[in-house]
Design a protein around this motif. Structure first.
Motif, PDB file in Angstrom:
ATOM      1  N   UNK A 216       0.844  -1.193   0.000  1.00 15.96           N
ATOM      2  CA  UNK A 216       0.000   0.000   0.000  1.00 15.96           C
ATOM      3  C   UNK A 216       0.881   1.245   0.000  1.00 15.96           C
ATOM      4  N   UNK A 217       0.241   2.372  -0.235  1.00 15.67           N
ATOM      5  CA  UNK A 217       0.835   3.691  -0.019  1.00 15.67           C
ATOM      6  C   UNK A 217      -0.022   4.418   1.020  1.00 15.67           C
ATOM      7  N   UNK A 246       7.898   3.645  -1.147  1.00 16.08           N
ATOM      8  CA  UNK A 246       7.379   5.011  -0.987  1.00 16.08           C
ATOM      9  C   UNK A 246       8.350   6.050  -1.541  1.00 16.08           C
ATOM     10  N   UNK A 247       9.634   5.842  -1.276  1.00 18.63           N
ATOM     11  CA  UNK A 247      10.624   6.791  -1.791  1.00 18.63           C
ATOM     12  C   UNK A 247      10.673   6.776  -3.306  1.00 18.63           C
ATOM     13  N   UNK A 305      -4.599   0.102   4.105  1.00 17.35           N
ATOM     14  CA  UNK A 305      -5.387   0.369   2.893  1.00 17.35           C
ATOM     15  C   UNK A 305      -6.586   1.284   3.153  1.00 17.35           C
ATOM     16  N   UNK A 306      -6.708   1.763   4.404  1.00 18.49           N
ATOM     17  CA  UNK A 306      -7.842   2.590   4.775  1.00 18.49           C
ATOM     18  C   UNK A 306      -7.498   4.074   4.726  1.00 18.49           C
ATOM     19  N   UNK A 307      -8.460   4.876   4.313  1.00 16.54           N
ATOM     20  CA  UNK A 307      -8.370   6.331   4.403  1.00 16.54           C
ATOM     21  C   UNK A 307      -9.353   6.795   5.461  1.00 16.54           C
ATOM     22  N   UNK A 308      -8.842   7.287   6.561  1.00 18.95           N
ATOM     23  CA  UNK A 308      -9.682   7.729   7.669  1.00 18.95           C
ATOM     24  C   UNK A 308     -10.426   8.993   7.271  1.00 18.95           C
ATOM     25  N   UNK A 448      -1.918  -1.980  -3.666  1.00 19.28           N
ATOM     26  CA  UNK A 448      -1.160  -1.674  -4.877  1.00 19.28           C
ATOM     27  C   UNK A 448      -0.865  -2.946  -5.667  1.00 19.28           C
ATOM     28  N   UNK A 449      -0.839  -4.075  -4.996  1.00 21.73           N
ATOM     29  CA  UNK A 449      -0.687  -5.371  -5.662  1.00 21.73           C
ATOM     30  C   UNK A 449      -1.275  -6.441  -4.758  1.00 21.73           C
TER      31      UNK A 449
END
Length: 501
Positions: A216-217, A246-247, A305-308, A448-449
């Protein structure tokens, strides 16, 4: 008269000549066809061109029909009661996400959302000044040195240690002063960098998440109040693989002290992953949040994988302070019995099927019955993507014992939660809130995968006993002789209650 006739004839001839000059192609066609040279080739070219166009059209239509049939089959397989076919439906897949976006997935399989009874203004919430008193367990300490059995080939310490069956049993017997295994054995891995250790010491209120093996990102939380931004530390725990990922995507920034940031998230690097399996590594910050961040009084864990989308102060007020709870977790959408959840894990190939069966046999032998309406709990299976805690001694003890089960058996923490709560009985009180509220706290993003591990496909236990597929640092309880007759255990029949489970 004759002159008039001759004049009219000459006019007719001149008109015919003009018409013949205006249509020279007719003369050419007649000449060519009369020669026999084009009379055979020309119709063949016309037929060939028409046939090729028809072939292209037919192939295109067939291809579209095949795609449509495949999509329809995918939708049906997600909802059929045939276990083999439904196992092919992966709700985290990009195909499923695309179908859901197109509105081709039935409403019954969509996450059900409901309004959350939140306070109106996070800036006006009264934050408790005191702590919930420790009434049963007053002092909790941790085993820090691994006692390696003399008959074990494993020479290096394990992150979760080598707890014996007797030590495991004793850990469930509540006393005023307790010392238990709780990960972070010296030399077992999962070390934090000094700059991060210094940073987290100031964190009393924590929103924590984790990303391992680059699946994930980080997703930036939304609707965060000014009060929460000042009060909370947003800590994203990652391994080196995820940090590198991430980098590479250009999302990591460093401050003057060497701290790493992605938006509001402070990145906390765990070096030397303690386990072979990334999913098991992810349980370290998820379950042992109080060990990673020992100064924290409250924590909210969310999966990577969650967006709060709800302010964390509102979450604490709703799920802890309002009802005077110290531990809150969402109810699973489909399953209430751990044996039904285990069956779903096998169908979805979430871990080696014979090891899941062995895990459940141990629990059944030790008295864990399938969930029924006669039980005091509304469910034995949580939706583990969010955990809301006050870090009391009892809450911390439960987290330690829950993690020990994950360390000893399969990494499927939803199977171990209900068992751990069952062993502690009424002494451990927690709030399991409706699943529809859980779905209103987040926006769920696909990985992401896709995660895949060869051990997930193993069907025969004998293939694992002397195989490289077997984990070397986790799940050792599944390969240690159990002090009971598991051969006599017959697991309860599972009635599949959901098509999507």
């Amino acid at each position: 008269m004759e002159d008039d006739l001759q004049r009219s004839r000459s006019l007719r001839l001149s008109r015919r000549g003009d018409r013949s000059n205006q249509n020279p192609a007719k003369d050419v066609d007649v000449t060519l066809f009369s020669s026999g040279r084009v009379s055979q080739d020309y119709p063949t070219k016309i037929v060939w061109k028409k046939g090729f166009v028809r072939l292209v059209l037919v192939v295109g239509i067939l291809w579209m029909l095949l795609i449509l049939l495949a999509l329809l089959f995918h939708i049906w397989s997600c909802q059929t009661s045939v276990s083999f076919l439904s196992a092919m439906c992966n709700k985290d897949s990009k195909v499923y996400t695309m179908l859901d976006t197109m509105g081709l997935v039935s409403k019954d399989s969509n996450p059900h959302r409901c309004p959350i009874p939140l306070s109106n203004d996070p800036d006006k919430i009264d934050i408790p000044t005191g702590r919930t008193p420790n009434e049963i367990v007053k002092n909790l300490s941790y085993i820090m040195k691994d006692e390696i059995p003399s008959n074990r080939d494993q020479s290096s310490p394990l992150f979760g240690g080598h707890p014996s069956w007797k030590q495991r049993e004793e850990s469930f017997k509540l006393k005023s002063n307790m010392k238990v295994h709780c990960g972070f054995i010296r030399g077992g891995g999962a070390e934090m960098e000094l700059v991060d250790i210094k940073y987290v010491k100031k964190c009393k209120f924590v929103v924590a998440s984790g990303i391992f093996d680059g699946y994930d990102l980080p997703h930036e939380p939304s609707n965060i109040s000014f009060s929460s931004k000042k009060l909370f530390c947003f800590l994203m725990v990652v391994d080196e693989v995820s940090l590198k990922f991430m980098r590479k995507n250009g999302t990591v920034k460093e401050d003057s002290a060497g701290g790493k940031w992605v938006g509001i998230w402070r990145i906390i690097l765990l070096k030397n992953p303690p386990y072979d399996e990334p999913r098991r590594n992810g349980k370290v910050p998820k379950i042992l949040t109080h060990r990673l961040f020992p100064e924290a009084q409250y924590s909210i864990w969310i999966d990577g994988k969650m967006e709060l989308i709800v302010d964390p102060l509102l979450i604490l007020e709703r799920y802890l302070w309002r009802g005077k709870h110290t531990f809150a977790i969402a109810q699973h959408k489909h399953h209430r019995s751990i044996y039904e959840e285990a069956d779903a894990n096998k169908r979805r190939k979430r871990y080696a099927r014979p090891l899941i069966d062995l895990h459940m046999k141990i629990y059944y032998y030790e008295g864990m019955k399938p969930w029924s309406s006669n039980k005091k709990t509304i469910s034995d299976v949580p939706e583990g993507a969010i955990i809301i805690r006050e870090h009391t001694a009892m809450s911390n003890l439960f987290s330690c014992l829950w993690f020990n089960e994950v360390h000893l058996f399969t990494p499927r923490d939803q199977l171990s939660f209900g068992y751990t709560a069952f062993r502690l009985g009424d002494s451990f009180k927690y709030f399991m809130f409706p699943n529809c509220e859980y779905n209103s706290l987040f926006v769920l993003h696909p990985h992401t995968r896709e995660h895949s591990s060869p051990i997930e496909w193993v069907k025969d236990l004998n293939k694992l006993k002397n195989s490289k597929l077997r984990e070397s640092r986790g799940g050792l309880g599944l390969f240690t002789p159990y002090p009971g007759d598991l051969d006599s255990v017959v697991l309860p029949n599972v009635t599949r209650t959901s098509k999507a489970g």
